[in-house]
Design an enzyme around this catalytic site. Structure first.
Site: not given
Lengths: 273, 369
Positions: B138-141, B172
Site C-alpha cells: 500500500q504505497p499510497k498511504n 511508480d
C-alpha cells in the site's frame, strides 16, 4: 498523444450512447445515492473507517449543492454522531473512540456548519478545540495532523478553517504559519505539501486557502501561482491535472479550478484585475 | 488519516462490484491440500477470554454506518478493549497488525503500535521488515510512510532508505509519499552525494517525470546553489538538450524558467538567441510562453520603453492565443493587466472600471498609445 487517443475513444463511445450534446447532471440519481450513503455504506467503505466525518461532510456538502434539504431528524442524527466522534481532549476523530486528527476535525466542523442549527454549533467544544490546535503546533509554524503524526500543508488549512469558523483565532496560534506556508511555494509557482516537494493541486489549494483565511494571500507570488494553475488545465480533456505531466482527474476540477476564484479576488484587491 | 486525501488505489465503489473476491484468510485451508489454517475470531480465542470486547459507540441513530464484515468488527472490538485498558502486551502488539491489515489508514492503531514498540522494547529491525512489506502493498498511504520515518529515526539508521525508496519509485516514479520520505532522509542524514546521478537516471528513463525535475532543483539548491555561473550554464545546457529531444515537455521549460526567474530571464546573455533558434524547429506553446516571459522581463528591467520588446510580446501574445487556445483568456488577461503597467494611461485608480473598459473590444489603432 497516446493518452489523448485513449480518451478520444472513450468520449466517442459516450457520445454514441448519449443523444444529447451536453452531459446532464443526474440530480435524482445523485440525491438517492447520497441519501442512502448518509445512513448506510457497504463494507467496501472499511478503508474509510477512520474518516467517517469526511463521509458526513462530502454527503452533506453535495446535498447542499444540489439544494436538497436535510430533514431535521437526520440533521440531528448527524450532530449526535459527530458528537460521538469528538475527542475529550478536543478536536474530532475519524470515528468514535479514535484519536483526534485535523482532517476529520475539518470535516466535522464544516459538516456542522452546513447543518447550521443551534444543536450543530453546540456540539463543538470550542475551548478544547483551541487546546487541540495548540497541541499540534510546531516551532517552525507548521502543524502536525495529529499527535505523533505527519506535517504537511493540509494541517494549516484544516486548522485555519476550523479556527476561523468557530472564532477561536488566537493571535499567536498562527504565528510563523504564514511564513511556513509561503516556503511551500516552489520554482514551479504552485505549492508543495512540505517545502522542497513538487507543486501539487491539492496542497496548493490548502496553502492558498489557508493564507486567504489568515489574510496573507498577497504575500504569495500570485503571478507565478496563476501561471502554474492555468497551465494545469489539459488542452484536450478540459479538466485539470494535479501536477505537471500527470494525468487529468476529476478531483482537480475542485482543487485546481477552485484556486481561480481565490486568485481573482486576490488580484482584484491587488489592483491587477 | 485515510487515503481519502489522495486518490486511493481502490475506490470503495470499485470494491463493491468485486463481490467474488475472497480474502486469503477466509480460505479454509490452502489450495495445495496442506493442513487447513482457519481464521479464528478473537472472541473465540482462549487466550483472549479475559478481555471483554468493546463494541463501537456510534450512538443511537448512527449515520454513515459501515456494514463491517465479521472479521473487521471482531478485531476492532478487541482493539477498543485494549485501548481502553491501555494494555501493553505482546498480544496487543500482534492484534495491531491485524487491525492495520483491515484498515491501514487507521492512524489510532498506528499510534498505539508505536507506543507498544517502545513499551515492549520490540526489535526495530524486525519492524523495518514489517513496514517494508506493508508499504510495498500500500504505497499510497500516509500512515505507513510516517511509521517508517519514525522507525528510521529511532534506529538512527537511514542505510536502507535510498534503495528502498528507489525500489518504490521503480514501480511508480511519481509517488508523492516516496519523494517526501526521500527528501526527508537526504536532508536529515546529509545523503546528497549521489542524488543528482539518481535524478539523471530517472530523467533518462522518462524525461517528462516532473517529480525528477523537482528533485533536481532540490538537490542543486541545497548543494551548489544556483548562484554559481558554471552550475547555471550546465543546467541551461542540460535543459536545452532535453528540449531538443522532447520539445513538448513542459517540465523542462518550467525548470529553465524556474531556475532563472529570480535573476531575470533576460539577464542570461545568448539564451534568447538560442530559444529563437529552437523556435524554428522545436516550437511549442511552452517555448512561446518562455519567449513572452523573456521580453516581459526585459521590459521590466529597463527604464525606457523598449518598442522592439513590446512588439515582440504583442506578437507572441497573439500566437499564444491562437496556439494555446485553452489558455486564451489567460493570455488576453495578461495583455490587459500588463497594458495598465507599460502602455495606455498607466495604472488606474479604479481597477474595476479598468477591467470593464479592457474587456470591451478595442480596435487595433487604439491599443497602441
Amino acid at each position: 498523444k497516446k493518452v489523448e487517443h485513449a480518451i478520444e475513444e472513450t468520449i466517442s463511445v459516450y457520445k454514441q450512447i448519449h443523444s444529447l450534446p451536453q452531459p446532464m447532471l443526474l440530480r435524482e440519481q445523485h440525491y438517492q445515492y447520497l441519501k442512502k450513503g448518509l445512513r448506510h455504506l457497504s463494507d467496501a467503505y472499511e478503508c474509510l473507517d477512520a474518516s467517517r466525518p469526511w463521509l458526513c461532510f462530502w454527503i452533506l456538502h453535495s446535498l447542499e449543492l444540489l439544494e436538497e434539504p436535510i430533514p431535521p431528524a437526520v440533521a440531528s442524527d448527524v450532530c449526535q454522531f459527530l458528537a460521538h466522534c469528538q475527542s475529550p481532549t478536543g478536536g474530532f476523530a475519524g470515528g468514535p473512540g479514535q484519536h483526534a486528527h485535523l482532517a476529520p476535525t475539518y470535516a466535522a466542523v464544516n459538516a456542522l456548519c452546513i447543518i447550521g442549527t443551534e444543536e450543530a454549533y453546540s456540539v463543538i467544544d470550542r475551548e478544547k478545540l483551541l487546546d487541540f490546535l495548540w497541541s499540534l503546533k510546531q516551532p517552525d509554524g507548521s502543524f502536525v495532523m495529529h499527535i505523533g503524526g505527519e506535517v504537511d500543508v493540509r494541517s494549516a488549512y484544516c486548522a485555519a478553517s476550523v479556527a476561523s469558523l468557530t472564532n477561536i483565532m488566537a493571535s499567536k496560534l498562527f504565528e510563523d504559519t504564514t511564513n511556513w506556508i509561503l516556503s511551500c511555494q516552489n520554482w514551479e509557482g504552485g505549492l508543495s505539501g512540505v517545502p522542497g516537494l513538487e507543486a501539487h493541486g491539492g496542497y496548493t489549494f490548502c496553502g492558498m486557502a489557508a493564507l486567504v483565511i489568515l489574510g496573507k494571500e498577497h504575500m504569495l507570488d500570485l503571478k507565478a501561482l496563476l501561471r502554474w494553475v492555468v497551465s494545469r488545465q489539459m488542452r484536450f480533456e478540459g479538466g485539470f491535472q494535479g501536477r505537471c505531466n500527470k494525468l487529468v482527474d476529476g478531483c482537480y476540477s475542485f482543487w485546481q479550478a477552485g484556486l481561480l476564484p481565490l486568485l481573482h479576488r486576490a488580484l482584484f484587491n491587488d489592483g491587477t484585475c | 488519516m485515510s487515503s481519502a486525501e489522495e486518490p486511493s488505489s481502490e475506490a470503495p465503489e470499485v470494491k463493491e462490484h468485486k463481490e467474488f473476491d475472497v480474502e486469503a484468510e477466509d480460505h479454509f485451508g490452502d489450495s495445495y491440500g496442506a493442513e487447513p489454517t482457519r481464521y479464528i475470531f478473537y472472541r473465540d480465542r482462549k487466550e483472549w477470554a479475559d478481555l471483554e470486547p468493546v463494541p463501537q459507540d456510534d450512538g443511537p441513530d448512527p449515520v454513515v454506518k459501515i456494514a463491517y464484515c465479521e472479521k473487521f468488527a471482531d478485531v476492532y472490538d478487541y482493539f477498543r478493549a485494549l485501548l481502553k485498558k491501555d494494555e501493553r502486551s505482546e498480544r496487543a502488539f500482534a492484534l495491531t497488525a491485524d487491525a492495520i491489515e483491515l484498515n491501514a489508514a487507521n492512524y489510532t492503531v498506528w499510534h498505539y503500535r508505536r507506543v507498544l514498540l517502545q513499551a515492549l522494547s520490540k526489535d526495530l529491525r524486525e519492524e523495518m521488515k514489517y513496514i517494508t512489506n506493508i508499504i510495498e502493498d500500500q504505497p499510497k498511504n500516509y500512515q505507513v510512510w510516517h511509521h517508517r520515518r519514525m522507525v528510521v529515526e529511532w534506529l538512527n539508521d537511514p542505510s536502507e532508505e535510498l534503495e528502498f525508496i528507489a525500489d518504490t519509485l521503480s514501480q511508480d516514479a511519481k509517488n508523492y509519499h516516496a519523494w517526501q520520505h526521500r527528501q526527508w532522509v537526504i536532508q536529515e542524514y546529509k545523503l546528497w552525494d549521489n542524488e543528482l546521478e539518481f535524478v539523471e537516471n530517472l530523467l533518462v528513463e522518462d524525461v517528462r517525470n516532473n517529480s525528477a525535475w523537482n528533485q533536481r532543483h532540490f538537490v542543486i539548491s541545497h548543494t551548489t546553489g544556483f548562484s554559481d555561473p558554471a552550475v547555471v550554464q550546465r543546467e541551461i545546457q542540460y535543459c536545452l538538450n532535453q528540449i531538443r529531444k522532447a520539445p513538448h515537455n513542459e517540465s523542462a521549460w518550467n525548470y529553465l524558467k524556474g531556475m532563472l526567474q529570480d535573476r531575470g530571464l533576460s539577464s542570461r546573455p545568448g539564451l534568447l538567441e538560442k530559444v529563437l533558434e529552437l523556435k524554428e524547429t522545436h516550437c511549442s506553446p511552452y517555448l512561446l510562453a518562455f519567449l513572452f516571459d523573456c521580453y516581459e522581463d526585459a521590459l521590466e528591467s529597463s527604464f525606457q520603453k523598449e518598442n522592439m520588446e513590446q512588439e515582440q510580446k504583442e506578437t507572441l501574445k497573439k500566437a499564444l492565443e491562437e496556439k494555446d487556445t485553452i489558455r486564451k483568456e489567460y493570455w488576453q488577461f495578461l495583455g490587459r493587466s500588463v497594458k495598465n503597467k507599460y502602455g495606455g494611461n498607466g495604472p488606474s485608480n479604479d481597477p474595476v472600471a479598468e477591467e470593464v473598459k479592457q474587456s470591451v473590444p478595442v480596435s487595433e489603432a487604439q491599443e497602441i498609445s
